[in-house]
Design a protein around this motif. Structure first.
Motif, short mmCIF file in Angstrom:
data_model
loop_
_atom_site.label_atom_id
_atom_site.label_comp_id
_atom_site.label_asym_id
_atom_site.label_seq_id
_atom_site.Cartn_x
_atom_site.Cartn_y
_atom_site.Cartn_z
N ILE A 51 41.66 32.69 39.35
CA ILE A 51 40.43 33.05 40.06
C ILE A 51 39.78 31.81 40.67
N VAL A 52 39.66 30.74 39.87
CA VAL A 52 39.05 29.50 40.37
C VAL A 52 39.88 28.89 41.49
N SER A 53 41.20 28.96 41.38
CA SER A 53 42.08 28.38 42.41
C SER A 53 41.86 29.04 43.76
N VAL A 54 41.75 30.36 43.77
CA VAL A 54 41.53 31.06 45.04
C VAL A 54 40.14 30.74 45.60
N ILE A 55 39.17 30.50 44.72
CA ILE A 55 37.83 30.17 45.17
C ILE A 55 37.79 28.80 45.84
N ILE A 56 38.49 27.81 45.28
CA ILE A 56 38.36 26.44 45.77
C ILE A 56 39.47 26.03 46.73
N SER A 57 40.45 26.89 46.99
CA SER A 57 41.53 26.56 47.92
C SER A 57 41.58 27.58 49.03
N ARG A 58 41.32 27.13 50.25
CA ARG A 58 41.35 28.07 51.39
C ARG A 58 42.75 28.59 51.67
N GLN A 59 43.75 27.79 51.39
CA GLN A 59 45.13 28.21 51.65
C GLN A 59 45.53 29.41 50.79
N LEU A 60 44.88 29.55 49.65
CA LEU A 60 45.20 30.67 48.76
C LEU A 60 44.41 31.93 49.09
N ARG A 61 43.53 31.86 50.08
CA ARG A 61 42.72 33.03 50.42
C ARG A 61 43.46 33.91 51.42
N THR A 62 44.52 34.54 50.93
CA THR A 62 45.33 35.44 51.75
C THR A 62 45.09 36.88 51.32
N VAL A 63 45.59 37.79 52.12
CA VAL A 63 45.41 39.22 51.81
C VAL A 63 46.10 39.57 50.51
N THR A 64 47.33 39.10 50.33
CA THR A 64 48.05 39.38 49.09
C THR A 64 47.31 38.85 47.89
N ASN A 65 46.69 37.68 48.04
CA ASN A 65 45.99 37.07 46.91
C ASN A 65 44.68 37.79 46.57
N VAL A 66 44.19 38.66 47.46
CA VAL A 66 43.06 39.52 47.09
C VAL A 66 43.48 40.42 45.94
N TYR A 67 44.68 40.97 46.04
CA TYR A 67 45.20 41.81 44.97
C TYR A 67 45.56 40.97 43.74
N VAL A 68 46.04 39.74 43.98
CA VAL A 68 46.36 38.85 42.86
C VAL A 68 45.09 38.54 42.06
N VAL A 69 43.97 38.28 42.76
CA VAL A 69 42.70 38.03 42.08
C VAL A 69 42.24 39.28 41.35
N ASN A 70 42.41 40.44 41.96
CA ASN A 70 42.04 41.69 41.29
C ASN A 70 42.86 41.87 40.01
N LEU A 71 44.13 41.51 40.07
CA LEU A 71 44.99 41.58 38.90
C LEU A 71 44.53 40.60 37.83
N ALA A 72 44.13 39.40 38.27
CA ALA A 72 43.64 38.39 37.32
C ALA A 72 42.34 38.84 36.66
N VAL A 73 41.48 39.52 37.42
CA VAL A 73 40.21 40.01 36.86
C VAL A 73 40.48 41.06 35.79
N THR A 74 41.39 42.00 36.07
CA THR A 74 41.71 43.03 35.07
C THR A 74 42.34 42.43 33.82
N ASP A 75 43.23 41.45 34.03
CA ASP A 75 43.85 40.79 32.88
C ASP A 75 42.82 40.00 32.08
N LEU A 76 41.89 39.38 32.78
CA LEU A 76 40.84 38.61 32.09
C LEU A 76 39.95 39.54 31.27
N LEU A 77 39.59 40.70 31.83
CA LEU A 77 38.79 41.67 31.09
C LEU A 77 39.55 42.17 29.85
N THR A 78 40.86 42.33 30.01
CA THR A 78 41.68 42.79 28.88
C THR A 78 41.63 41.81 27.72
N VAL A 79 41.86 40.53 28.02
CA VAL A 79 41.90 39.54 26.93
C VAL A 79 40.50 39.27 26.37
#
Length: 357
Positions: A51-79
């Motif tokens: 999540i932090v990587s996508v926030i601080i790196s513009r190169q990682l702000r892609t459409v696919t990574n929107v779903y990657v961040v959503n996946l990271a959020v759900t996994d973070l809520l799980t743990v």
């Protein structure tokens, strides 16, 4: 027959409504708690880094990574909900020691996060299919439109919340403390618990998995055909350049064709690499999800005993994805390293407000 409700029938009803609890040895309990604790620590660090990587790196702000961040959020809520799962396991047969609503919330959050993860992976597969095989419009392509992304995320979270709300809306099953497994899930003593288990197993496993597998099969088939086509075009351009009599013009045309071919080759290679990395995520999720899905559908004594272990394997998926990014994704890997070593200045494409830190 002594009366209308004989002893044999009564015993059967009692065992169905109040299933006998699964007993674990002290070693088994310690092993499960250790595994969940390890998954929790790795999951918090890894998904937080994504999540932090996508926030601080513009190169990682892609459409696919929107779903990657959503996946990271759900996994973070799980743990983040795992401490309550551990509390439930350690409570043994004394019952849930805290307020009831907390156990219900933990169970609902677990179901929402698992559903969100699998449907996010399905949406990633659909998005990659549209980008790679049919659409050539760049930012105008459907997967890149803001309303498409918003609609996809709304769909993912809506169906996830709906799956967790089935007991409250339709009275099928009941969320809370399950005495059979000493866990905050759905109550196995509820008469409709098996129906709810079957619904979860059907909606969260075969349906999205079929979508995912179909999408990636079409993608890999497209890559294979596209590679063959590019090789044929390259051979045709070479033959044309050799047989032509207009040397200067032919040389220019050949050079232009070569540049276009090289650019297409690099783009195709990048798409293959991105798709392959995402496919690794899908394979790992299928490996983690399959044992739990089988245990939900099976009814034997062996499956009942194996269910807690299958649940631990399922929880492992919450910390695996960041490890895949760290190993397989070069830019994620670089940003992870910069964050962990506190060298944010080495991230060249970081936002302006982070450049001076």
């Amino acid at each position: 027959m002594v009366d209308e409700y004989g002893n044999e029938t009564g015993d059967f009803v009692s065992s169905t409504i109040n299933p006998s609890p699964v007993s674990w040895s002290r070693g088994e309990l310690i092993f499960q708690v250790f595994c969940l604790s390890l998954i929790m620590v790795i999951g918090i660090i890894g998904n937080g880094l994504v999540i932090v990587s996508v926030i601080i790196s513009r190169q990682l702000r892609t459409v696919t990574n929107v779903y990657v961040v959503n996946l990271a959020v759900t996994d973070l809520l799980t743990v983040l909900n795992m401490p309550w799962t551990i509390v439930a396991m350690l409570s043994d047969r004394n019952g849930w020691p805290l307020v009831d609503w907390l156990c219900v919330f933990t169970a609902g959050c677990l179901i929402v996060c698992v559903a969100s993860s699998i449907y996010t992976l399905a949406m990633i597969a659909i998005s990659r299919l549209l980008v790679v095989t049919r659409l050539r419009g760049g930012d105008k392509a459907l997967p890149f439109k803001r309303y498409w992304i918003i609609t996809a995320l709304i769909f993912i979270w809506s169906i996830s919340i709906f799956m967790a709300s089935i007991p409250a809306i339709f009275g099928v099953g009941q969320l809370g403390y399950d005495t059979r497994y000493s866990s905050c899930t759905w109550v196995s003593s509820d008469p409709k618990s098996s129906t709810y288990s079957a619904i979860l197993a059907a909606v969260l496993y075969p349906v999205p998995l079929v979508v995912i597998v179909t999408c990636y099969l079409i993608i890999f088939r497209h890559f294979h055909k596209h590679t063959e086509k590019m090789m044929c075009n390259a051979n045709a351009n070479t033959n044309s350049a050799t047989s032509s009599t207009n040397g200067q013009q032919t040389s220019r045309n050949a050079w232009t064709a070569g540049q276009k071919g090289s650019m297409q080759h690099r783009l195709n290679k990048m798409n293959i690499k991105v798709t392959r990395n995402l496919f690794y995520m899908v394979v790992m999720y299928a490996i983690c999800m399959t044992p739990f899905g089988i245990c939900l559908l099976a009814t034997g004594t062996g499956s009942i005993k194996a269910t807690p272990y299958a649940a631990v394997i399922l929880m492992m998926n919450s910390c695996i994805n960041p490890l895949i990014y760290a190993v397989k994704h070069p830019h994620f890997k670089g940003v992870f390293k910069s964050i962990l070593t506190c060298r944010l200045k080495s991230i060249a494409d970081r936002p302006y407000d982070i450049r001076n830190t």
